[in-house]
Design an enzyme around this catalytic site. Structure first.
Site, mmCIF file in Angstrom:
data_model
loop_
_atom_site.group_PDB
_atom_site.id
_atom_site.type_symbol
_atom_site.label_atom_id
_atom_site.label_comp_id
_atom_site.label_asym_id
_atom_site.label_seq_id
_atom_site.Cartn_x
_atom_site.Cartn_y
_atom_site.Cartn_z
ATOM 1 N N TRP A 169 0.975 -1.190 0.091
ATOM 2 C CA TRP A 169 -0.155 -0.010 0.046
ATOM 3 C C TRP A 169 0.788 1.269 0.019
ATOM 4 O O TRP A 169 1.772 1.441 0.898
ATOM 5 C CB TRP A 169 -0.918 0.003 1.199
ATOM 6 C CG TRP A 169 -1.588 1.368 1.301
ATOM 7 C CD1 TRP A 169 -2.587 1.821 0.509
ATOM 8 C CD2 TRP A 169 -1.210 2.342 2.082
ATOM 9 N NE1 TRP A 169 -2.894 3.123 0.890
ATOM 10 C CE2 TRP A 169 -2.145 3.529 1.891
ATOM 11 C CE3 TRP A 169 -0.331 2.478 3.302
ATOM 12 C CZ2 TRP A 169 -1.870 4.711 2.616
ATOM 13 C CZ3 TRP A 169 -0.252 3.881 3.994
ATOM 14 C CH2 TRP A 169 -1.212 5.001 3.511
ATOM 15 N N GLU A 229 -3.408 -3.006 -2.266
ATOM 16 C CA GLU A 229 -4.189 -2.368 -1.471
ATOM 17 C C GLU A 229 -4.615 -1.106 -2.012
ATOM 18 O O GLU A 229 -3.670 -0.151 -2.327
ATOM 19 C CB GLU A 229 -4.091 -2.280 0.089
ATOM 20 C CG GLU A 229 -5.000 -1.476 0.920
ATOM 21 C CD GLU A 229 -4.621 -1.554 2.338
ATOM 22 O OE1 GLU A 229 -3.587 -1.557 2.588
ATOM 23 O OE2 GLU A 229 -5.481 -1.192 2.863
ATOM 24 N N LYS A 234 -6.584 2.692 -2.194
ATOM 25 C CA LYS A 234 -7.442 3.859 -1.247
ATOM 26 C C LYS A 234 -8.070 4.845 -2.095
ATOM 27 O O LYS A 234 -7.322 5.383 -3.141
ATOM 28 C CB LYS A 234 -6.133 4.070 -0.656
ATOM 29 C CG LYS A 234 -6.928 4.920 0.611
ATOM 30 C CD LYS A 234 -5.807 5.229 1.866
ATOM 31 C CE LYS A 234 -6.451 6.066 2.960
ATOM 32 N NZ LYS A 234 -5.574 6.185 4.109
ATOM 33 N N ASP A 237 -9.907 -2.891 1.623
ATOM 34 C CA ASP A 237 -9.624 -2.314 3.185
ATOM 35 C C ASP A 237 -11.037 -1.520 3.367
ATOM 36 O O ASP A 237 -11.275 -0.432 2.535
ATOM 37 C CB ASP A 237 -8.398 -1.268 3.336
ATOM 38 C CG ASP A 237 -8.457 -0.646 4.811
ATOM 39 O OD1 ASP A 237 -9.718 -0.478 5.091
ATOM 40 O OD2 ASP A 237 -7.655 -0.597 5.547
ATOM 41 N N HIS A 251 -11.516 2.466 2.911
ATOM 42 C CA HIS A 251 -11.007 2.909 1.786
ATOM 43 C C HIS A 251 -11.853 3.307 0.693
ATOM 44 O O HIS A 251 -11.491 3.476 -0.649
ATOM 45 C CB HIS A 251 -9.673 2.256 1.013
ATOM 46 C CG HIS A 251 -8.658 2.022 2.140
ATOM 47 N ND1 HIS A 251 -7.420 1.717 1.883
ATOM 48 C CD2 HIS A 251 -8.456 2.502 3.483
ATOM 49 C CE1 HIS A 251 -6.616 1.839 2.888
ATOM 50 N NE2 HIS A 251 -7.109 2.177 3.770
ATOM 51 N N HIS A 297 -8.646 -6.136 4.527
ATOM 52 C CA HIS A 297 -8.306 -5.482 5.722
ATOM 53 C C HIS A 297 -9.579 -4.941 6.556
ATOM 54 O O HIS A 297 -10.324 -4.084 6.075
ATOM 55 C CB HIS A 297 -7.546 -4.125 5.505
ATOM 56 C CG HIS A 297 -5.891 -4.517 5.386
ATOM 57 N ND1 HIS A 297 -5.154 -3.369 5.257
ATOM 58 C CD2 HIS A 297 -5.385 -5.519 5.340
ATOM 59 C CE1 HIS A 297 -3.836 -3.923 5.323
ATOM 60 N NE2 HIS A 297 -3.851 -5.196 5.297
ATOM 61 N N ASP A 344 -11.585 7.394 6.647
ATOM 62 C CA ASP A 344 -10.743 6.060 7.018
ATOM 63 C C ASP A 344 -10.235 6.117 8.225
ATOM 64 O O ASP A 344 -8.976 6.468 8.500
ATOM 65 C CB ASP A 344 -9.647 6.046 5.840
ATOM 66 C CG ASP A 344 -8.803 4.758 6.079
ATOM 67 O OD1 ASP A 344 -9.383 3.789 6.552
ATOM 68 O OD2 ASP A 344 -7.626 4.663 5.703
ATOM 69 N N ASP A 375 -9.938 4.125 10.721
ATOM 70 C CA ASP A 375 -9.547 2.931 11.521
ATOM 71 C C ASP A 375 -9.836 2.960 12.818
ATOM 72 O O ASP A 375 -9.300 2.632 13.684
ATOM 73 C CB ASP A 375 -7.860 2.949 11.280
ATOM 74 C CG ASP A 375 -7.394 2.720 9.748
ATOM 75 O OD1 ASP A 375 -7.593 1.672 9.320
ATOM 76 O OD2 ASP A 375 -7.030 3.659 9.231
ATOM 77 N N ASP A 385 -6.868 -4.378 10.488
ATOM 78 C CA ASP A 385 -5.992 -3.008 10.262
ATOM 79 C C ASP A 385 -6.953 -1.713 10.908
ATOM 80 O O ASP A 385 -7.764 -1.531 10.220
ATOM 81 C CB ASP A 385 -6.097 -2.951 8.791
ATOM 82 C CG ASP A 385 -5.045 -1.578 8.530
ATOM 83 O OD1 ASP A 385 -4.449 -1.112 9.383
ATOM 84 O OD2 ASP A 385 -5.069 -1.270 7.266
HETATM 85 C C1 RNT Z 1 -3.714 2.786 5.228
HETATM 86 C C2 RNT Z 1 -3.766 1.351 4.766
HETATM 87 C C3 RNT Z 1 -2.588 0.311 5.313
HETATM 88 C C4 RNT Z 1 -2.106 0.764 6.623
HETATM 89 C C5 RNT Z 1 -0.973 -0.292 7.093
HETATM 90 C C6 RNT Z 1 -0.512 0.624 8.395
HETATM 91 O O1 RNT Z 1 -4.668 3.546 4.984
HETATM 92 O O2 RNT Z 1 -4.873 0.778 5.595
HETATM 93 O O3 RNT Z 1 -2.867 -0.998 5.320
HETATM 94 O O4 RNT Z 1 -3.061 0.881 7.634
HETATM 95 O O5 RNT Z 1 -0.287 -0.278 6.135
HETATM 96 ZN ZN ZN Z 2 -5.204 -1.283 5.234
#
Ligand code: RNT
Ligand code: ZN
Length: 416
Positions: free
Chosen positions: A183, A224, A226, A257, A260, A284, A292, A294, A324
């Site tokens: 990523w 990945e 985004k 993810d 994203h 993820h 995003d 998290d 994640d």
């Molecule tokens: C970032 C991505 C990625 C990170 C990690 C730390 O938006 O989700 O996967 O969270 O690599």
């Molecule tokens: Zn991620």
């Protein structure tokens, strides 16, 4: 009533609805989730990098964050002791361990810098996954694999190749394939003058990394996507369309993810679309709140829906699951435990649905009965099956697992 008695009643109720709870428990016991190491220290790593960059962010300053490898591994151990099953640990390249304090730059990292992780994993029978770190580094300031400066771009290509070598090492040592996820944050805050150039450079960089020659049975490279980052609101090179097309044409795995995408876009609906074209896909699992962000994964509608897609499409061995998120505002070990257990609960929910029956109702256009049954299944005694699953794994099923963390907070975290 005892747990066993409660489970017996639950088992019979589910059986009457055509659901085999024993089969559900058995299947769930074999699901491996790759638990991300970076929840334990707010994505800081062991390079003394300072600020977290790349358009991602942790908020909060809950006491007791791990500040060195010993503490992080101790915390991972504690969290795993409260999560049923055997899993994998997902390590980032910025978590290399440098005994003499001499930190290797990102293009110089070697398997030996990750030997303690291998020892940790082997001693516990866990697998390992890996990630190149394309952020929190001075050379990442204006882009990594898309950088117009050829020297900087070459540096990051070397980093990718170094990470493939470490992933091969992880796989050989643990005897389990290592998933290596790429990523990059590269993007622009405001309206681009050139959208194509960075993507072409990204494509070329990835081709060079993958062209290094590696054993595809040992390393599963994933890519990945985004849609935006903080400070990269207008453009990211690795958009969904770019990364999906790239993985499809290069024979690597796509990774979604669920933080994203646009706020009303859901990954649960994308899983089946990707399964039509990919033997394996990767996730993820996170929770985006407005962005995003998290947040820690919860047993919420989207997690439940995503895991239904994995289970009812018979894709437990085709969808690779990783967590994640990074929350620094609550006990970080609790964050791990709550998040991973939530994924497992959502899987169990899906395993306890009469999925064939529900499909038949859809196919025969009996939509009223379908809606009725979907709603009624929500009140079945899933909790009793969950408790039984945990009991068989030797793990506390209900909220009492938290007592162990309160004790750990008092005796360990508070002294850091
Ligand atoms: C970032 C991505 C990625 C990170 C990690 C730390 O938006 O989700 O996967 O969270 O690599
Ligand atoms: Zn991620």
């Amino acid at each position: 009533m005892t747990q066993k008695e409660l489970y017996q009643i639950a088992k019979e109720r589910y059986a009457a609805a055509g659901v085999d709870t024993e089969a559900a428990i058995e299947k769930l016991s074999n699901v491996i989730i790759s638990m991300h190491c970076w929840q334990g220290d707010d994505v800081k790593g062991f390079e003394n990098a300072g600020e977290l960059t790349g358009g991602i962010q942790t908020t909060g300053n809950y006491p007791g964050a791990a500040t060195n490898p010993e503490q992080l591994m101790q915390d991972i151990d504690k969290a795993l002791s409260l999560i049923p099953g055997k899993h994998k640990i997902n390590v980032h390249a910025c978590y290399g361990i440098y005994e003499d304090g001499k930190i290797a730059d990102r293009d110089q990292i070697k398997p030996e810098h990750f030997r303690p992780w291998v020892e940790f994993a082997k001693a516990r029978g866990l697998g390992l996954d890996f990630n190149p770190t394309y952020f929190s580094h001075p050379l990442a300031a204006n882009g990594t694999l898309t950088n117009p400066d050829e020297e900087i771009r070459a540096f990051w290509i070397r980093h990718g190749i170094a990470c493939i070598r470490i992933s091969e090492y992880f796989a050989r040592e643990t005897g389990m394939p290592c998933l290596m996820n790429i990523w990059i944050p590269d993007g622009l805050k405001d309206i681009p003058a050139d959208r194509l150039g960075p993507r072409q450079r990204y494509m070329d960089s990835l081709d060079q990394i993958l062209g290094c020659g590696y054993d595809k049975s040992l390393v599963y490279v994933t890519l990945e996507s985004k849609v935006f980052g903080i400070g990269f609101e207008s453009y990211t090179a690795g958009s969904a369309e770019f990364t999906l097309s790239y993985s499809a044409t290069r024979g690597i795995l796509p990774l979604m993810d669920n933080g994203h995408y646009h706020p009303t876009e859901v990954v649960s609906d994308k899983i089946s679309a990707l399964l039509c074209f990919n033997e394996k896909i990767t996730l993820h699992v996170t929770r985006g709140v407005r962005w995003d962000s998290d947040h820690v994964v919860r047993y919420d509608d989207e997690t439940v829906e995503m895991m239904k897609e994995v289970v009812r499409n018979d894709a437990l061995d085709r969808v690779i699951l990783a967590t994640d998120y990074f929350d620094a505002s609550i006990n970080r070990l609790a964050a791990w435990v709550i998040g991973v257990r939530s994924v497992q609960k959502a899987l169990l929910n899906a395993l306890l649905l009469p999925n064939e029956k529900l499909k038949q109702l859809q196919d025969s256009s009996q939509f009223t009965e379908l809606m009725m049954l979907q709603e009624e299944m929500k009140f079945y005694p899933i909790g009793d099956v969950w408790n039984e699953f945990c009991a068989r794994a030797g793990i506390v099923g209900d909220e009492k697992w938290f007592l162990a963390l309160q004790e750990y907070e008092k005796t360990v975290l508070a002294n850091r």
